[in-house]
Design an enzyme around this catalytic site. Sequence first.
Site, PDB file in Angstrom:
ATOM      1  N   CYS A 115       0.860  -1.173   0.000  1.00 51.36           N
ATOM      2  CA  CYS A 115       0.000   0.000   0.000  1.00 51.36           C
ATOM      3  C   CYS A 115       0.900   1.228   0.000  1.00 51.36           C
ATOM      4  O   CYS A 115       1.890   1.272   0.729  1.00 51.36           O
ATOM      5  CB  CYS A 115      -0.873  -0.021   1.247  1.00 51.36           C
ATOM      6  SG  CYS A 115      -1.900   1.417   1.376  1.00 51.36           S
ATOM      7  N   ARG A 120       1.239  -2.021   5.707  1.00 55.49           N
ATOM      8  CA  ARG A 120      -0.064  -2.204   6.357  1.00 55.49           C
ATOM      9  C   ARG A 120      -0.292  -3.688   6.648  1.00 55.49           C
ATOM     10  O   ARG A 120      -1.026  -4.383   5.950  1.00 55.49           O
ATOM     11  CB  ARG A 120      -1.186  -1.621   5.490  1.00 55.49           C
ATOM     12  CG  ARG A 120      -1.031  -0.129   5.345  1.00 55.49           C
ATOM     13  CD  ARG A 120      -2.129   0.506   4.554  1.00 55.49           C
ATOM     14  NE  ARG A 120      -3.373   0.608   5.290  1.00 55.49           N
ATOM     15  CZ  ARG A 120      -4.503   1.069   4.772  1.00 55.49           C
ATOM     16  NH1 ARG A 120      -4.540   1.451   3.516  1.00 55.49           N
ATOM     17  NH2 ARG A 120      -5.595   1.140   5.499  1.00 55.49           N
ATOM     18  N   ASP A 310      -6.113  10.580   8.076  1.00 57.76           N
ATOM     19  CA  ASP A 310      -6.781  10.776   6.786  1.00 57.76           C
ATOM     20  C   ASP A 310      -7.001  12.252   6.444  1.00 57.76           C
ATOM     21  O   ASP A 310      -7.487  12.566   5.356  1.00 57.76           O
ATOM     22  CB  ASP A 310      -8.125  10.032   6.753  1.00 57.76           C
ATOM     23  CG  ASP A 310      -7.940   8.527   6.759  1.00 57.76           C
ATOM     24  OD1 ASP A 310      -6.820   8.061   6.454  1.00 57.76           O
ATOM     25  OD2 ASP A 310      -8.907   7.805   7.074  1.00 57.76           O
TER      26      ASP A 310
HETATM   27  N1  EPU Z   1      -1.585  -2.186  11.913  1.00 57.47           N
HETATM   28  C1  EPU Z   1      -0.788  -3.236  12.299  1.00 57.47           C
HETATM   29  N2  EPU Z   1      -1.289  -4.505  12.205  1.00 57.47           N
HETATM   30  C2  EPU Z   1      -2.557  -4.744  11.758  1.00 57.47           C
HETATM   31  C3  EPU Z   1      -3.377  -3.670  11.381  1.00 57.47           C
HETATM   32  C4  EPU Z   1      -2.845  -2.389  11.465  1.00 57.47           C
HETATM   33  O1  EPU Z   1       0.356  -3.050  12.694  1.00 57.47           O
HETATM   34  O2  EPU Z   1      -2.953  -5.922  11.706  1.00 57.47           O
HETATM   35  C5  EPU Z   1      -1.059  -0.820  11.996  1.00 57.47           C
HETATM   36  C6  EPU Z   1      -1.063  -0.074  10.669  1.00 57.47           C
HETATM   37  O3  EPU Z   1       0.066  -0.381   9.885  1.00 57.47           O
HETATM   38  C7  EPU Z   1      -1.125   1.373  11.105  1.00 57.47           C
HETATM   39  C8  EPU Z   1      -1.985   1.307  12.371  1.00 57.47           C
HETATM   40  O4  EPU Z   1      -1.933  -0.055  12.804  1.00 57.47           O
HETATM   41  O5  EPU Z   1       0.148   1.839  11.450  1.00 57.47           O
HETATM   42  C9  EPU Z   1      -3.416   1.714  12.178  1.00 57.47           C
HETATM   43  O6  EPU Z   1      -3.974   1.058  11.018  1.00 57.47           O
HETATM   44  P1  EPU Z   1      -5.471   0.611  10.981  1.00 57.47           P
HETATM   45  O7  EPU Z   1      -5.543  -0.876  11.051  1.00 57.47           O
HETATM   46  O8  EPU Z   1      -6.253   1.380  11.997  1.00 57.47           O
HETATM   47  O9  EPU Z   1      -5.904   1.047   9.519  1.00 57.47           O
HETATM   48  P2  EPU Z   1      -7.066   0.379   8.698  1.00 57.47           P
HETATM   49  O10 EPU Z   1      -8.112  -0.065   9.641  1.00 57.47           O
HETATM   50  O11 EPU Z   1      -6.538  -0.583   7.726  1.00 57.47           O
HETATM   51  C10 EPU Z   1      -8.558   2.511   8.440  1.00 57.47           C
HETATM   52  C11 EPU Z   1      -9.053   3.387   7.328  1.00 57.47           C
HETATM   53  C12 EPU Z   1      -7.885   4.191   6.776  1.00 57.47           C
HETATM   54  C13 EPU Z   1      -7.291   5.026   7.907  1.00 57.47           C
HETATM   55  C14 EPU Z   1      -6.863   4.112   9.067  1.00 57.47           C
HETATM   56  C15 EPU Z   1      -6.359   4.862  10.277  1.00 57.47           C
HETATM   57  C16 EPU Z   1     -10.874   2.151   6.349  1.00 57.47           C
HETATM   58  C17 EPU Z   1     -11.411   1.393   5.198  1.00 57.47           C
HETATM   59  N3  EPU Z   1      -9.617   2.556   6.263  1.00 57.47           N
HETATM   60  O12 EPU Z   1      -7.593   1.643   7.866  1.00 57.47           O
HETATM   61  O13 EPU Z   1      -8.450   5.057   5.810  1.00 57.47           O
HETATM   62  O14 EPU Z   1      -6.178   5.747   7.442  1.00 57.47           O
HETATM   63  O15 EPU Z   1      -7.999   3.311   9.485  1.00 57.47           O
HETATM   64  O16 EPU Z   1      -7.322   5.726  10.757  1.00 57.47           O
HETATM   65  O17 EPU Z   1     -11.579   2.400   7.314  1.00 57.47           O
HETATM   66  C18 EPU Z   1      -8.490   6.383   3.866  1.00 57.47           C
HETATM   67  O18 EPU Z   1      -9.732   6.473   3.998  1.00 57.47           O
HETATM   68  O19 EPU Z   1      -7.850   7.101   3.068  1.00 57.47           O
HETATM   69  C19 EPU Z   1      -7.756   5.419   4.677  1.00 57.47           C
HETATM   70  C20 EPU Z   1      -6.550   4.985   4.355  1.00 57.47           C
END
Ligand code: EPU
Length: 425
Positions: A115, A120, A310
């Site tokens: 990504c 991620r 975001d």
């Molecule tokens: N992380 C881990 N392990 C995991 C999952 C996440 O280390 O298994 C880390 C990530 O690398 C990051 C942090 O935890 O450093 C937070 O990531 P998170 O899992 O919260 O991100 P996400 O759930 O995949 C959602 C939004 C993103 C937004 C992030 C953070 C959706 C569909 N996506 O992603 O939105 O940036 O939360 O708030 O809800 C966007 O809309 O442009 C977008 C990227």
Amino acid sequence: MDKLLVHGGTSLSGAINISGSKNASLPILAAALLTEKQVIIERVPDVSDTNYMLQILSALGCEVERYSGTVKITAANIHPEAPYEIVRKMRASICVMGPLVARLGKANVSIPGGCVIGDRPIDLHLKGLQGLGAEVDTEGGNMCITAEKGLIGKEIDLRGKHGPTVLGTDNLMMAAVLAEGTTIIESAACEPEVVDLADFLNSMGAQIEGAGTRRITIQGVRSLGGTHHTVIPDRIEAGTFMVAGAMASEDGITLNRVREDQLTEATHKLIEAGHLVTFNEAGNSVTIQPGDQPSGCAITTAPHPGFPTDMQAQFTAMFATSPGISVIEDTIFPQRFMHCAELTRMGANINVDNGSAIVHGVDQLSAAPVMASDLRASAALVLAGLRAKGSTEINRLYHIDRGYEMIDEKLLQLGAKVERLRGSI
Ligand code: EPU
């Protein structure tokens, strides 16, 4: 591939409606897999990410109907194999893992690829499902998650090195609603989108308490029923247009269908940067007017209720022409600064180093052909284009179409001069 031409220098005015939240819609659509009954979801934005999710649901066997923002889904006869061809297009596809394992005892989902906003991983998603007793095997780029005897509730700490995970919390919550016994998620994400998912699941008959806090308790139930739900407004789309009002209007613009309580951080930072933000009494409409003495400021992104990652790129674009020095740190995605190189091509003075950007405000940006690298980076380029002298050509517009519903039409409605060039190379 479409391009957007943004003819800068026009003052925005008037009002627009904010769409339903993309990031709330995606897990809510996936949660339809948890019941054989029909669910009706309103205000699902018509963006390519929600379209991909509906394609995945159709491929899993759901009956899907969609008309003007309303989506009806019936997951009566589903199977556990999510097709790689669609899954690879969108990371949020992993949201189907939790519901499929909970409902069918099995999920076969491709491992999401790289990504551009940074590393991620999905380790926390898998930790959550394994904590409920699922087994995970990876083979040929796919994850096979099985829980033949069903999932069993447990206390699970989901904290990762960058804090809580939004979709990881969603996945575990969706799996736990049909698990036997009680699941407690510690270090849960408390973003408004997680709360909206919990509200949706509770309206189907789930028993979830504590969504919106760091500790969520889920009492498993045998089955879930149908429901009718309206998705919350998109706080990131709203925040993006708030920045547009501050950067590119003389007398301000108004955004309707917002929620004041979900825009606290963007509001504080706009005020700190010298702009005027006025909500109506109901908190569902906001007017943003540029201040007489704008200035740069410091931003550090953090999980909710902190400043959202975001919104980082859009504020960076604003600070490019705000007097003074702004320091921007992204603690969630430290590599999410691809927009800075493009903004620099437009005359911005930005140095990126080790998870931070230092922006020295310049008087004027100048138009240039630029490349969108991800969704929010593209939004930042549109904002910069509105402010720049000349016509900015934004390539790879598909990034913005992933998450901003009818962005060009909304900008036109506000009086911006923009043109979508369809199918250009
Ligand atoms: N992380 C881990 N392990 C995991 C999952 C996440 O280390 O298994 C880390 C990530 O690398 C990051 C942090 O935890 O450093 C937070 O990531 P998170 O899992 O919260 O991100 P996400 O759930 O995949 C959602 C939004 C993103 C937004 C992030 C953070 C959706 C569909 N996506 O992603 O939105 O940036 O939360 O708030 O809800 C966007 O809309 O442009 C977008 C990227």
